[in-house]
Design a protein around this motif. Structure first.
Motif, PDB file in Angstrom:
ATOM      1  N   ARG A  86       0.805  -1.215   0.000  1.00 26.64           N
ATOM      2  CA  ARG A  86       0.000   0.000   0.000  1.00 26.64           C
ATOM      3  C   ARG A  86       0.844   1.275   0.000  1.00 26.64           C
ATOM      4  O   ARG A  86       0.330   2.357  -0.188  1.00 26.64           O
ATOM      5  CB  ARG A  86      -0.962  -0.003   1.177  1.00 26.64           C
ATOM      6  N   PHE A  87       2.137   1.119   0.262  1.00 26.23           N
ATOM      7  CA  PHE A  87       3.027   2.281   0.220  1.00 26.23           C
ATOM      8  C   PHE A  87       3.366   2.610  -1.229  1.00 26.23           C
ATOM      9  O   PHE A  87       3.341   1.745  -2.101  1.00 26.23           O
ATOM     10  CB  PHE A  87       4.306   2.015   1.015  1.00 26.23           C
ATOM     11  N   GLU A  88       3.655   3.889  -1.477  1.00 29.87           N
ATOM     12  CA  GLU A  88       4.007   4.329  -2.831  1.00 29.87           C
ATOM     13  C   GLU A  88       5.394   4.933  -2.796  1.00 29.87           C
ATOM     14  O   GLU A  88       5.576   5.996  -2.187  1.00 29.87           O
ATOM     15  CB  GLU A  88       2.974   5.341  -3.309  1.00 29.87           C
ATOM     16  N   PRO A  89       6.398   4.323  -3.334  1.00 33.32           N
ATOM     17  CA  PRO A  89       6.345   3.039  -4.032  1.00 33.32           C
ATOM     18  C   PRO A  89       6.222   1.894  -3.033  1.00 33.32           C
ATOM     19  O   PRO A  89       6.565   2.060  -1.861  1.00 33.32           O
ATOM     20  CB  PRO A  89       7.684   2.984  -4.770  1.00 33.32           C
ATOM     21  N   PRO A  90       5.755   0.735  -3.473  1.00 33.97           N
ATOM     22  CA  PRO A  90       5.611  -0.410  -2.570  1.00 33.97           C
ATOM     23  C   PRO A  90       6.959  -0.803  -1.973  1.00 33.97           C
ATOM     24  O   PRO A  90       8.003  -0.643  -2.618  1.00 33.97           O
ATOM     25  CB  PRO A  90       5.085  -1.531  -3.477  1.00 33.97           C
ATOM     26  N   LEU A  91       6.934  -1.304  -0.746  1.00 35.58           N
ATOM     27  CA  LEU A  91       8.172  -1.768  -0.122  1.00 35.58           C
ATOM     28  C   LEU A  91       8.644  -3.027  -0.838  1.00 35.58           C
ATOM     29  O   LEU A  91       7.837  -3.876  -1.227  1.00 35.58           O
ATOM     30  CB  LEU A  91       7.937  -2.073   1.360  1.00 35.58           C
ATOM     31  N   SER A  92       9.928  -3.145  -1.004  1.00 35.64           N
ATOM     32  CA  SER A  92      10.472  -4.310  -1.708  1.00 35.64           C
ATOM     33  C   SER A  92      10.426  -5.536  -0.799  1.00 35.64           C
ATOM     34  O   SER A  92      10.338  -5.427   0.428  1.00 35.64           O
ATOM     35  CB  SER A  92      11.907  -4.038  -2.147  1.00 35.64           C
ATOM     36  N   ASP A  93      10.547  -6.687  -1.413  1.00 34.46           N
ATOM     37  CA  ASP A  93      10.570  -7.935  -0.652  1.00 34.46           C
ATOM     38  C   ASP A  93      11.821  -8.034   0.212  1.00 34.46           C
ATOM     39  O   ASP A  93      11.842  -8.790   1.188  1.00 34.46           O
ATOM     40  CB  ASP A  93      10.488  -9.137  -1.598  1.00 34.46           C
ATOM     41  N   GLU A  94      12.864  -7.296  -0.138  1.00 36.56           N
ATOM     42  CA  GLU A  94      14.103  -7.314   0.632  1.00 36.56           C
ATOM     43  C   GLU A  94      13.985  -6.481   1.913  1.00 36.56           C
ATOM     44  O   GLU A  94      14.805  -6.582   2.802  1.00 36.56           O
ATOM     45  CB  GLU A  94      15.280  -6.792  -0.203  1.00 36.56           C
ATOM     46  N   ASN A  95      12.974  -5.620   1.995  1.00 41.70           N
ATOM     47  CA  ASN A  95      12.759  -4.796   3.188  1.00 41.70           C
ATOM     48  C   ASN A  95      12.270  -5.707   4.303  1.00 41.70           C
ATOM     49  O   ASN A  95      11.230  -6.354   4.190  1.00 41.70           O
ATOM     50  CB  ASN A  95      11.743  -3.702   2.880  1.00 41.70           C
ATOM     51  N   PHE A  96      13.008  -5.769   5.390  1.00 39.08           N
ATOM     52  CA  PHE A  96      12.707  -6.691   6.479  1.00 39.08           C
ATOM     53  C   PHE A  96      11.558  -6.179   7.337  1.00 39.08           C
ATOM     54  O   PHE A  96      11.440  -5.000   7.600  1.00 39.08           O
ATOM     55  CB  PHE A  96      13.948  -6.874   7.361  1.00 39.08           C
ATOM     56  N   GLY A  97      10.687  -7.060   7.758  1.00 30.34           N
ATOM     57  CA  GLY A  97       9.655  -6.719   8.724  1.00 30.34           C
ATOM     58  C   GLY A  97       8.260  -6.942   8.191  1.00 30.34           C
ATOM     59  O   GLY A  97       8.042  -7.140   7.005  1.00 30.34           O
ATOM     60  N   ARG A 125     -15.496  -2.243   1.563  1.00 34.63           N
ATOM     61  CA  ARG A 125     -14.505  -1.995   0.515  1.00 34.63           C
ATOM     62  C   ARG A 125     -13.962  -0.571   0.610  1.00 34.63           C
ATOM     63  O   ARG A 125     -12.750  -0.347   0.546  1.00 34.63           O
ATOM     64  CB  ARG A 125     -15.118  -2.223  -0.869  1.00 34.63           C
ATOM     65  N   LYS A 126     -14.840   0.408   0.767  1.00 33.94           N
ATOM     66  CA  LYS A 126     -14.404   1.806   0.864  1.00 33.94           C
ATOM     67  C   LYS A 126     -13.493   2.009   2.074  1.00 33.94           C
ATOM     68  O   LYS A 126     -12.495   2.724   2.001  1.00 33.94           O
ATOM     69  CB  LYS A 126     -15.618   2.726   0.969  1.00 33.94           C
ATOM     70  N   CYS A 127     -13.859   1.384   3.176  1.00 31.76           N
ATOM     71  CA  CYS A 127     -13.065   1.487   4.401  1.00 31.76           C
ATOM     72  C   CYS A 127     -11.677   0.888   4.193  1.00 31.76           C
ATOM     73  O   CYS A 127     -10.663   1.486   4.574  1.00 31.76           O
ATOM     74  CB  CYS A 127     -13.813   0.752   5.510  1.00 31.76           C
ATOM     75  N   ILE A 128     -11.621  -0.273   3.557  1.00 24.92           N
ATOM     76  CA  ILE A 128     -10.345  -0.936   3.300  1.00 24.92           C
ATOM     77  C   ILE A 128      -9.508  -0.137   2.309  1.00 24.92           C
ATOM     78  O   ILE A 128      -8.313   0.079   2.506  1.00 24.92           O
ATOM     79  CB  ILE A 128     -10.586  -2.375   2.791  1.00 24.92           C
ATOM     80  N   MET A 129     -10.128   0.335   1.239  1.00 22.65           N
ATOM     81  CA  MET A 129      -9.403   1.064   0.204  1.00 22.65           C
ATOM     82  C   MET A 129      -8.858   2.407   0.705  1.00 22.65           C
ATOM     83  O   MET A 129      -7.876   2.926   0.170  1.00 22.65           O
ATOM     84  CB  MET A 129     -10.291   1.292  -1.021  1.00 22.65           C
ATOM     85  N   ALA A 130      -9.476   2.970   1.733  1.00 21.74           N
ATOM     86  CA  ALA A 130      -9.007   4.239   2.294  1.00 21.74           C
ATOM     87  C   ALA A 130      -7.672   4.081   3.015  1.00 21.74           C
ATOM     88  O   ALA A 130      -6.990   5.069   3.290  1.00 21.74           O
ATOM     89  CB  ALA A 130     -10.054   4.822   3.239  1.00 21.74           C
ATOM     90  N   GLN A 131      -7.300   2.849   3.314  1.00 22.92           N
ATOM     91  CA  GLN A 131      -6.049   2.607   4.034  1.00 22.92           C
ATOM     92  C   GLN A 131      -4.889   2.523   3.048  1.00 22.92           C
ATOM     93  O   GLN A 131      -4.375   1.458   2.740  1.00 22.92           O
ATOM     94  CB  GLN A 131      -6.162   1.330   4.877  1.00 22.92           C
ATOM     95  N   ASP A 132      -4.486   3.676   2.554  1.00 19.32           N
ATOM     96  CA  ASP A 132      -3.345   3.737   1.650  1.00 19.32           C
ATOM     97  C   ASP A 132      -2.081   3.978   2.472  1.00 19.32           C
ATOM     98  O   ASP A 132      -2.120   4.044   3.703  1.00 19.32           O
ATOM     99  CB  ASP A 132      -3.553   4.825   0.595  1.00 19.32           C
ATOM    100  N   GLY A 133      -0.964   4.093   1.790  1.00 18.78           N
ATOM    101  CA  GLY A 133       0.309   4.288   2.474  1.00 18.78           C
ATOM    102  C   GLY A 133       0.324   5.509   3.374  1.00 18.78           C
ATOM    103  O   GLY A 133       0.873   5.476   4.476  1.00 18.78           O
ATOM    104  N   ILE A 165     -11.775  -9.415  11.747  1.00 13.33           N
ATOM    105  CA  ILE A 165     -11.450 -10.324  10.648  1.00 13.33           C
ATOM    106  C   ILE A 165     -10.001 -10.126  10.275  1.00 13.33           C
ATOM    107  O   ILE A 165      -9.570  -9.013   9.991  1.00 13.33           O
ATOM    108  CB  ILE A 165     -12.366 -10.054   9.437  1.00 13.33           C
ATOM    109  N   GLY A 166      -9.244 -11.193  10.318  1.00 13.90           N
ATOM    110  CA  GLY A 166      -7.852 -11.148   9.877  1.00 13.90           C
ATOM    111  C   GLY A 166      -7.773 -11.842   8.534  1.00 13.90           C
ATOM    112  O   GLY A 166      -8.537 -12.745   8.244  1.00 13.90           O
ATOM    113  N   GLY A 167      -6.884 -11.388   7.706  1.00 15.98           N
ATOM    114  CA  GLY A 167      -6.777 -12.025   6.412  1.00 15.98           C
ATOM    115  C   GLY A 167      -6.237 -11.071   5.385  1.00 15.98           C
ATOM    116  O   GLY A 167      -5.557 -10.112   5.697  1.00 15.98           O
ATOM    117  N   SER A 168      -6.567 -11.327   4.180  1.00 15.49           N
ATOM    118  CA  SER A 168      -5.994 -10.551   3.080  1.00 15.49           C
ATOM    119  C   SER A 168      -6.952  -9.464   2.610  1.00 15.49           C
ATOM    120  O   SER A 168      -7.494  -9.528   1.525  1.00 15.49           O
ATOM    121  CB  SER A 168      -5.662 -11.467   1.921  1.00 15.49           C
ATOM    122  N   ALA A 169      -7.193  -8.477   3.466  1.00 16.47           N
ATOM    123  CA  ALA A 169      -8.053  -7.366   3.091  1.00 16.47           C
ATOM    124  C   ALA A 169      -7.286  -6.494   2.153  1.00 16.47           C
ATOM    125  O   ALA A 169      -7.664  -5.533   1.643  1.00 16.47           O
ATOM    126  CB  ALA A 169      -8.506  -6.600   4.326  1.00 16.47           C
TER     127      ALA A 169
END
Length: 169
Positions: A86-97, A125-133, A165-169
Motif C-alpha cells: 500500500r506504500f508508494e512506491p511499494p516496499l520491496s521484498d528485501e525490506n525486512f519486517g 470496501r471503501k473502508c479498506i481502500m481508504a487505508q493507503d500508504g 477479521i484477519g486475512g488478506s483485506a
C-alpha cells in the motif's frame, strides 16, 4: 523513546478469556463466486467488490443477526490489513519486517441488517481502500509519538458488538 512499560509484568496480562469458541466453515469456489456476484449486482458495480469483501459482509451480518443486539447499538467490523503493497512506491521484498494497518467500519445494527449484502460489502470496501500508504504511515507516526501496549484487560477488542477479521483485506 521509551515505551510506557519497562518490565514485562506491566504489560503481560493473563486475562481469563473464557472458553474458546471456534467454528469452521467451508465455502466452495462456486458459492464464493455466487456471493461476490450477488454483492456486485446489488451495488450495480462491475466486479469491484472482492470475494473477501462479500464474504466479510456476510459473516458480519450473520454474526450480528445471531447476537440479537438492539437495533440502535453500534456494531464494528475490524480488519488487519497487509500494508507492504500500500506504500508508494511499494516496499520491496528485501525490506525486512511485517507492515500492517487496520481498518474498521462502524454503523448501528439497524443500518447493518436493514441494508442488503452489497451495501455492506461496498462500505467495507471503501473502508479498506481508504487505508493507503499515507493513512498507514499516519497511524505509525501517531503510535511512535504515543506508544502504547494493548492488553486484554485494558482494550476491549472483543465484545458482543464487534467482529474482527484477519486475512488478506
Amino acid at each position: 523513546m521509551k515505551l510506557p512499560h519497562l518490565e514485562p509484568e506491566e504489560f503481560i496480562v493473563c486475562a481469563d478469556q473464557g472458553p474458546l469458541r471456534e467454528r469452521i466453515f467451508h465455502f466452495s469456489p462456486t458459492s464464493l463466486a455466487n456471493l461476490k456476484a450477488k454483492a456486485n449486482q446489488e451495488c450495480e458495480t462491475n466486479n469491484v467488490i472482492s470475494s473477501f469483501q462479500a464474504l466479510s459482509a456476510l459473516v458480519w451480518r450473520s454474526i450480528t443477526r445471531a447476537r440479537n443486539l438492539p437495533s440502535d447499538q453500534p456494531t464494528t467490523c475490524s480488519f488487519s490489513i497487509g500494508a507492504r503493497s500500500r506504500f508508494e512506491p511499494p516496499l520491496s521484498d528485501e525490506n525486512f519486517g511485517n507492515y500492517i494497518g487496520g481498518a474498521q467500519w462502524i454503523c448501528n445494527v439497524e443500518e447493518l441488517l436493514g441494508h442488503d449484502l452489497g451495501w455492506v460489502a461496498m462500505n467495507l470496501r471503501k473502508c479498506i481502500m481508504a487505508q493507503d500508504g499515507k493513512a498507514i504511515l499516519g497511524m505509525y507516526q501517531f503510535f511512535a509519538k504515543s506508544p502504547i501496549v494493548f492488553t486484554p484487560d485494558k482494550q476491549d477488542f472483543h465484545g458482543p458488538n464487534k467482529v474482527v477479521i484477519g486475512g488478506s483485506a
